[in-house]
Design an enzyme around this catalytic site. Sequence first.
Site, short mmCIF file in Angstrom:
data_model
loop_
_atom_site.label_atom_id
_atom_site.label_comp_id
_atom_site.label_asym_id
_atom_site.label_seq_id
_atom_site.Cartn_x
_atom_site.Cartn_y
_atom_site.Cartn_z
CB SER A 132 -2.09 1.85 -2.13
OG SER A 132 -2.25 2.86 -3.10
CE LYS A 189 -5.24 0.02 -1.83
NZ LYS A 189 -6.22 -0.16 -2.89
CG HIS A 192 -5.33 5.09 -0.67
ND1 HIS A 192 -5.52 4.49 -1.90
CD2 HIS A 192 -4.11 5.67 -0.72
CE1 HIS A 192 -4.47 4.72 -2.67
NE2 HIS A 192 -3.60 5.44 -1.98
CG ASN A 193 -8.46 2.45 -3.52
OD1 ASN A 193 -7.35 2.66 -3.06
ND2 ASN A 193 -8.77 1.33 -4.14
CD GLU A 196 -6.18 5.89 -6.79
OE1 GLU A 196 -6.53 5.31 -7.84
OE2 GLU A 196 -5.57 5.31 -5.87
#
Length: 481
Positions: A132, A189, A192-193, A196
Site C-alpha cells: 500500500s 491488505k 486496509h483498503n 480506506e
Amino acid sequence: MSKQAACDVGLIGLAVMGENLALNIASRGYSIAVFNRTTSVTDAFIASRGTQPNVVGCHSLDDLVAALKPPRKVMMMVKAGPAVDDLIKTLIPRLSKGDVIIDGGNTLFSDTERRTREVEAAGLLYVGTGVSGGEEGALKGPSLMPGGSPSAWPLVKPIFQAIAAKVGPKGDIPCCDWVGPRGAGHYVKMVHNGIEYGDMQLICEAYSLLKHGAGLTNPELAKVFDSWNRGELDSYLIEITRDIFTVKDPATGTFMVDLILDKAGAKGTGKWMSQLALDLGVPSTLVTEAVYARCLSALKEARVRASAVLKGPAKRNHGDRHTFVEQVRQGLYASKIASYAQGYVQLAAAAKEHDWPLDYGAIAMMWRGGCIIRAQFLERIHEAYRAAPDLENLMLAPYFTEALASAQDSWRHVVATAATIGVPVPAFMTALAYYDGYRHATLPANLLQAQRDYFGAHTYERTDKPGTYHTEWLDLRQPIS
C-alpha cells in the site's frame, strides 16, 4: 553487472508499481533482476537507469531465474487473477526447492490461500503480500503486509523491511512485519483498503456538510482541513484533501475540485471486504455504505434527471458556522473510530475462521506509515491492543470510549442536521447507528425472531430459560379490543 551475476531478488512486471518497487529495492543496496513480458518495456526501464550496477534487465524468465542467487526470490507485480496462476505454473519448473515466489498484487485472499498450498506442494515457498502507498509509496517506502509460507519470512524480511516506510521517534520502525500464514497478508491488505473506502467517504461527507450546510468556500475549506490535520485527525487523507482545495485549473482559473465530475470509480477490494463480512456474519456497515455511495455516484445521468423531480429541504444550517465546523470535526472523528472498530472486528472474525494468529497492534503499526490510511490515530490503536491484546472491540478501549463520549453530542447534531437540511451522509449515519446498536444490551431482534417463527417456524430462544422454541402464533393470537 552480467546476467550471470547473483542478484538478490527478481521482479516480474514493470508497470508503474513494479518499476517503482524495483527502483526502491535497488536504492537500498540490493541487486535486482527485472523482466517484463514486453521486451521493449524492460529495455526502456534499464536505459532509464543509466549505468546503475545493481539492476539487471532480462529478456526471458530463464534469464531472470539464472540471474538470481539461491534461494531465489521472485516477486510478481502483475494483474491479479488468472495471469498470476499462469505465471506461477511457468515459474515452478524453473525454480528449486526452497525458492520463494512472491505475489505483490491486490489479490483476493482465498486465491493466496490456495496458491500457498499449491506452491508448497511443489517444494517451494510462497508469499502473498499487501503493498500500500500507491506509486510514491512503492518508490519511497510502502506499507507491506506479507503472509504465506512462514519459512519464507526470514528470506524476504531483510529486503521487505529495508524498502518499507519507517515510523517511530527515531524513524527506524519498518511498516512491515509478518502477518500470518497463507492468505493472511492479502486479507489484512483488503481490510486496509476497505477502511480506506470508509475514510474517504467520511471525508467527502464532511466536505459536503461544510460546503452545502455551512457555505464554506474552497479557501475556507483548505484552512479547516489544515487545522484538522494538526490535531486528532492528522492523516495523509486529511492532508491531501487540504491541498486539493487550494488547486486551480491553469486554463480556467476555476478550482479544480469543482470541475471534476462526481462519478467515483472503484477497483473491487471494498466490495470484497463487504461480501466477506456478510460471509462471516460481522457488521462492516461503513465500508458497505462507502461502496454503495460510489455506486450511487456512478448513476450520474439518473441523478440529474431525478433532481428535476424529487424535492427536498433547502440546504441551509442556521447555526453558528464555527460551531458547526467543530461539530463536524468531532462527528468525523467519532465515525472514524467506529469504522476502524468494524475493520478490526472483521479481522478478528477472519483470524478465527482461518486460524491466523494476527497481531492487531502490529497491524496498526504496519499502517502507521507508507499507506493511504496512515495517520496519527493508528498509534492509539497500537496502544489499545498493546494494553489489551484480546480487546473485543476497539470502542471498548478506554481512550476510544472517552473519545466517543466526548464527541457524541456533536456527532448526533451533525447527523440530525444532515437529515434536516437534506445532505446525504450515509457513512456518518451508519457509523452512529453501529455505535448505538453495539451499546444497547437489548435490540428489537426479539420481534424479528417472532416474525420469523410466525411465518416460517424458524424457532427462537427465550430470555427466561434455555432451549429452542416454536409458538403456534395463529392458535394463540388474541382479538384486538
